[in-house]
Motif scaffolding. Structure first.
Motif, PDB file in Angstrom:
ATOM      1  N   ASP A 150       0.841  -1.195   0.000  1.00 46.85           N
ATOM      2  CA  ASP A 150       0.000   0.000   0.000  1.00 46.85           C
ATOM      3  C   ASP A 150       0.879   1.250   0.000  1.00 46.85           C
ATOM      4  O   ASP A 150       1.779   1.380   0.835  1.00 46.85           O
ATOM      5  CB  ASP A 150      -0.908   0.024   1.230  1.00 46.85           C
ATOM      6  CG  ASP A 150      -2.009  -1.013   1.151  1.00 46.85           C
ATOM      7  OD1 ASP A 150      -2.304  -1.472   0.035  1.00 46.85           O
ATOM      8  OD2 ASP A 150      -2.555  -1.368   2.212  1.00 46.85           O
ATOM      9  N   HIS A 163       2.411   7.591 -14.462  1.00 47.68           N
ATOM     10  CA  HIS A 163       1.453   6.879 -15.314  1.00 47.68           C
ATOM     11  C   HIS A 163       0.808   7.828 -16.321  1.00 47.68           C
ATOM     12  O   HIS A 163       0.708   7.512 -17.518  1.00 47.68           O
ATOM     13  CB  HIS A 163       0.388   6.232 -14.429  1.00 47.68           C
ATOM     14  CG  HIS A 163      -0.622   5.427 -15.167  1.00 47.68           C
ATOM     15  ND1 HIS A 163      -0.302   4.359 -15.976  1.00 47.68           N
ATOM     16  CD2 HIS A 163      -1.981   5.535 -15.231  1.00 47.68           C
ATOM     17  CE1 HIS A 163      -1.395   3.843 -16.503  1.00 47.68           C
ATOM     18  NE2 HIS A 163      -2.435   4.539 -16.060  1.00 47.68           N
ATOM     19  N   PRO A 182      -1.658  -1.677 -15.229  1.00 49.19           N
ATOM     20  CA  PRO A 182      -2.880  -1.917 -14.444  1.00 49.19           C
ATOM     21  C   PRO A 182      -2.720  -1.552 -12.971  1.00 49.19           C
ATOM     22  O   PRO A 182      -3.604  -0.935 -12.376  1.00 49.19           O
ATOM     23  CB  PRO A 182      -3.123  -3.417 -14.635  1.00 49.19           C
ATOM     24  CG  PRO A 182      -2.473  -3.743 -15.940  1.00 49.19           C
ATOM     25  CD  PRO A 182      -1.247  -2.886 -15.981  1.00 49.19           C
ATOM     26  N   ARG A 183      -1.601  -1.927 -12.378  1.00 48.80           N
ATOM     27  CA  ARG A 183      -1.378  -1.616 -10.965  1.00 48.80           C
ATOM     28  C   ARG A 183      -1.212  -0.110 -10.765  1.00 48.80           C
ATOM     29  O   ARG A 183      -1.739   0.466  -9.806  1.00 48.80           O
ATOM     30  CB  ARG A 183      -0.128  -2.353 -10.474  1.00 48.80           C
ATOM     31  CG  ARG A 183       0.356  -1.954  -9.081  1.00 48.80           C
ATOM     32  CD  ARG A 183      -0.663  -2.239  -7.997  1.00 48.80           C
ATOM     33  NE  ARG A 183      -0.095  -1.886  -6.676  1.00 48.80           N
ATOM     34  CZ  ARG A 183      -0.810  -1.759  -5.576  1.00 48.80           C
ATOM     35  NH1 ARG A 183      -2.123  -1.959  -5.593  1.00 48.80           N
ATOM     36  NH2 ARG A 183      -0.232  -1.436  -4.432  1.00 48.80           N
ATOM     37  N   GLU A 185      -2.498   2.247 -12.581  1.00 46.00           N
ATOM     38  CA  GLU A 185      -3.823   2.840 -12.747  1.00 46.00           C
ATOM     39  C   GLU A 185      -4.636   2.690 -11.466  1.00 46.00           C
ATOM     40  O   GLU A 185      -5.320   3.631 -11.032  1.00 46.00           O
ATOM     41  CB  GLU A 185      -4.549   2.174 -13.917  1.00 46.00           C
ATOM     42  CG  GLU A 185      -5.958   2.698 -14.160  1.00 46.00           C
ATOM     43  CD  GLU A 185      -5.973   4.145 -14.616  1.00 46.00           C
ATOM     44  OE1 GLU A 185      -6.959   4.850 -14.298  1.00 46.00           O
ATOM     45  OE2 GLU A 185      -5.015   4.586 -15.287  1.00 46.00           O
ATOM     46  N   LYS A 186      -4.549   1.524 -10.843  1.00 50.09           N
ATOM     47  CA  LYS A 186      -5.281   1.294  -9.600  1.00 50.09           C
ATOM     48  C   LYS A 186      -4.776   2.218  -8.497  1.00 50.09           C
ATOM     49  O   LYS A 186      -5.576   2.790  -7.730  1.00 50.09           O
ATOM     50  CB  LYS A 186      -5.122  -0.164  -9.175  1.00 50.09           C
ATOM     51  CG  LYS A 186      -5.913  -0.525  -7.925  1.00 50.09           C
ATOM     52  CD  LYS A 186      -5.779  -2.000  -7.596  1.00 50.09           C
ATOM     53  CE  LYS A 186      -6.589  -2.352  -6.348  1.00 50.09           C
ATOM     54  NZ  LYS A 186      -6.471  -3.800  -6.014  1.00 50.09           N
ATOM     55  N   ILE A 187      -3.467   2.389  -8.395  1.00 51.91           N
ATOM     56  CA  ILE A 187      -2.897   3.294  -7.394  1.00 51.91           C
ATOM     57  C   ILE A 187      -3.354   4.723  -7.653  1.00 51.91           C
ATOM     58  O   ILE A 187      -3.698   5.462  -6.732  1.00 51.91           O
ATOM     59  CB  ILE A 187      -1.356   3.197  -7.402  1.00 51.91           C
ATOM     60  CG1 ILE A 187      -0.907   1.827  -6.898  1.00 51.91           C
ATOM     61  CG2 ILE A 187      -0.742   4.314  -6.547  1.00 51.91           C
ATOM     62  CD1 ILE A 187       0.572   1.568  -7.066  1.00 51.91           C
ATOM     63  N   GLU A 189      -6.039   5.754  -8.876  1.00 55.51           N
ATOM     64  CA  GLU A 189      -7.439   5.961  -8.512  1.00 55.51           C
ATOM     65  C   GLU A 189      -7.576   6.435  -7.067  1.00 55.51           C
ATOM     66  O   GLU A 189      -8.531   7.142  -6.729  1.00 55.51           O
ATOM     67  CB  GLU A 189      -8.230   4.668  -8.711  1.00 55.51           C
ATOM     68  CG  GLU A 189      -8.398   4.290 -10.187  1.00 55.51           C
ATOM     69  CD  GLU A 189      -9.052   2.927 -10.351  1.00 55.51           C
ATOM     70  OE1 GLU A 189      -9.291   2.264  -9.304  1.00 55.51           O
ATOM     71  OE2 GLU A 189      -9.304   2.514 -11.493  1.00 55.51           O
ATOM     72  N   HIS A 191      -8.283   5.130  -3.973  1.00 60.01           N
ATOM     73  CA  HIS A 191      -9.414   4.847  -3.095  1.00 60.01           C
ATOM     74  C   HIS A 191      -9.024   4.839  -1.613  1.00 60.01           C
ATOM     75  O   HIS A 191      -9.873   5.014  -0.734  1.00 60.01           O
ATOM     76  CB  HIS A 191     -10.014   3.474  -3.452  1.00 60.01           C
ATOM     77  CG  HIS A 191     -10.667   3.452  -4.796  1.00 60.01           C
ATOM     78  ND1 HIS A 191     -11.601   4.382  -5.195  1.00 60.01           N
ATOM     79  CD2 HIS A 191     -10.507   2.615  -5.860  1.00 60.01           C
ATOM     80  CE1 HIS A 191     -12.000   4.118  -6.434  1.00 60.01           C
ATOM     81  NE2 HIS A 191     -11.347   3.059  -6.859  1.00 60.01           N
ATOM     82  N   TRP A 192      -7.743   4.651  -1.331  1.00 54.26           N
ATOM     83  CA  TRP A 192      -7.262   4.575   0.052  1.00 54.26           C
ATOM     84  C   TRP A 192      -7.005   5.959   0.638  1.00 54.26           C
ATOM     85  O   TRP A 192      -6.791   6.102   1.830  1.00 54.26           O
ATOM     86  CB  TRP A 192      -5.943   3.786   0.058  1.00 54.26           C
ATOM     87  CG  TRP A 192      -5.144   4.132  -1.140  1.00 54.26           C
ATOM     88  CD1 TRP A 192      -5.126   3.458  -2.329  1.00 54.26           C
ATOM     89  CD2 TRP A 192      -4.360   5.301  -1.338  1.00 54.26           C
ATOM     90  NE1 TRP A 192      -4.367   4.146  -3.243  1.00 54.26           N
ATOM     91  CE2 TRP A 192      -3.886   5.266  -2.669  1.00 54.26           C
ATOM     92  CE3 TRP A 192      -4.011   6.377  -0.523  1.00 54.26           C
ATOM     93  CZ2 TRP A 192      -3.089   6.265  -3.191  1.00 54.26           C
ATOM     94  CZ3 TRP A 192      -3.215   7.375  -1.052  1.00 54.26           C
ATOM     95  CH2 TRP A 192      -2.758   7.302  -2.370  1.00 54.26           C
ATOM     96  N   ARG A 198      -7.063  12.710  -2.759  1.00 56.99           N
ATOM     97  CA  ARG A 198      -7.571  12.020  -3.935  1.00 56.99           C
ATOM     98  C   ARG A 198      -7.951  13.022  -5.028  1.00 56.99           C
ATOM     99  O   ARG A 198      -7.651  12.821  -6.208  1.00 56.99           O
ATOM    100  CB  ARG A 198      -8.784  11.165  -3.556  1.00 56.99           C
ATOM    101  CG  ARG A 198      -9.306  10.312  -4.732  1.00 56.99           C
ATOM    102  CD  ARG A 198     -10.261   9.235  -4.264  1.00 56.99           C
ATOM    103  NE  ARG A 198     -11.447   9.773  -3.608  1.00 56.99           N
ATOM    104  CZ  ARG A 198     -11.698   9.647  -2.312  1.00 56.99           C
ATOM    105  NH1 ARG A 198     -10.849   9.016  -1.516  1.00 56.99           N
ATOM    106  NH2 ARG A 198     -12.806  10.146  -1.797  1.00 56.99           N
ATOM    107  N   ARG A 202      -6.092  13.199  -8.707  1.00 57.49           N
ATOM    108  CA  ARG A 202      -6.876  13.038  -9.936  1.00 57.49           C
ATOM    109  C   ARG A 202      -6.815  14.289 -10.797  1.00 57.49           C
ATOM    110  O   ARG A 202      -6.794  14.210 -12.032  1.00 57.49           O
ATOM    111  CB  ARG A 202      -8.325  12.699  -9.570  1.00 57.49           C
ATOM    112  CG  ARG A 202      -8.469  11.285  -9.027  1.00 57.49           C
ATOM    113  CD  ARG A 202      -9.910  10.951  -8.701  1.00 57.49           C
ATOM    114  NE  ARG A 202     -10.049   9.562  -8.287  1.00 57.49           N
ATOM    115  CZ  ARG A 202     -11.181   9.012  -7.880  1.00 57.49           C
ATOM    116  NH1 ARG A 202     -12.283   9.740  -7.826  1.00 57.49           N
ATOM    117  NH2 ARG A 202     -11.228   7.744  -7.532  1.00 57.49           N
TER     118      ARG A 202
END
Length: 221
Positions: A150, A163, A182-183, A185-187, A189, A191-192, A198, A202
């Motif tokens: 994380d 990215h 993919p990883r 992109e997830k980071i 985002e 969400h944590w 955030r 973004r």
């Protein structure tokens, strides 16, 4: 303070031995975005609806950040509305590279060398002198992207900028981009993360995508 986001992106761009900057234009956008995001994380700037405003003029004590904070403040004060993040990135990305390199030199992490192309044209290069910061940086990126640890807010922001600017090759030169996207992109985002962080991540990522796409379209046309 630890090496800033903008400096970290510059370290990834500079070749350790030759000191030449790789992917300089895309890295420039990311460096400028990294400086802004660092100021957001420090509570000095805020972003909302893709626009930028000064939240606190108190110096951070880091020359690279405080210089940009002053420049953003002076620039924004001339506008009738809060300026767009994309406009600042377009305005500052070339100068941000020089500022980040200057800061790395002041920290003793890179040296400046001058060469002459064809014996006539001076070209400056910035080879590394202390690889500890870059080794720590690459280890941290590998931990969160390749091993699924994380990320903290700063590392997540760094990953999002890399990215968005398509600098996967600089961060992971020995790993195919399709295996890390993919990883990353997830980071990105986030969400944590908390709402403010955030939103900032973004916004910076969207701004990076917008300015790089516009640059690519201009070159093609």
């Amino acid at each position: 303070m630890a090496v800033t986001l903008g400096e970290e992106i510059m370290l990834l761009s500079l070749d350790d031995e030759s000191g030449a900057a790789k992917d300089r234009q895309a890295a420039g956008w990311a460096v400028a975005g990294g400086i802004l995001l660092e100021l957001v994380l420090a509570g000095r700037l805020s972003v909302s609806g893709g626009r930028l405003s000064v939240a606190d003029r108190t110096p951070t004590g880091v020359g690279l950040l405080d210089e940009r904070l002053g420049l953003v403040d002076a620039w924004a004060s001339k506008k009738s509305t809060s300026p767009k993040v994309t406009n600042w990135l377009t305005r500052d990305h070339h100068k941000a590279v020089g500022a980040a390199i200057g800061s790395l030199r002041a920290r003793g992490l890179v040296a400046e060398e001058e060469h002459r192309v064809l014996g006539l044209f001076p070209v400056r290069r910035y080879p590394g002198t202390d690889g500890s910061a870059e080794r720590e940086l690459r280890a941290r990126l590998a931990s969160v992207v390749l091993r699924g640890t994380d990320p903290d807010d700063r590392t997540a922001g760094l990953v999002a900028l890399i990215h968005a600017a398509k600098l996967h090759r600089l961060a992971f030169p020995e790993v195919p981009a399709k295996e890390v996207k993919p990883r990353m992109e997830k980071i990105a985002e986030g969400h944590w993360a908390g709402d403010d962080v955030r939103t900032a991540i973004r916004t910076m990522q969207a701004a990076m995508v917008a300015v790089t796409a516009a640059t690519t379209a201009a070159v093609i046309s």
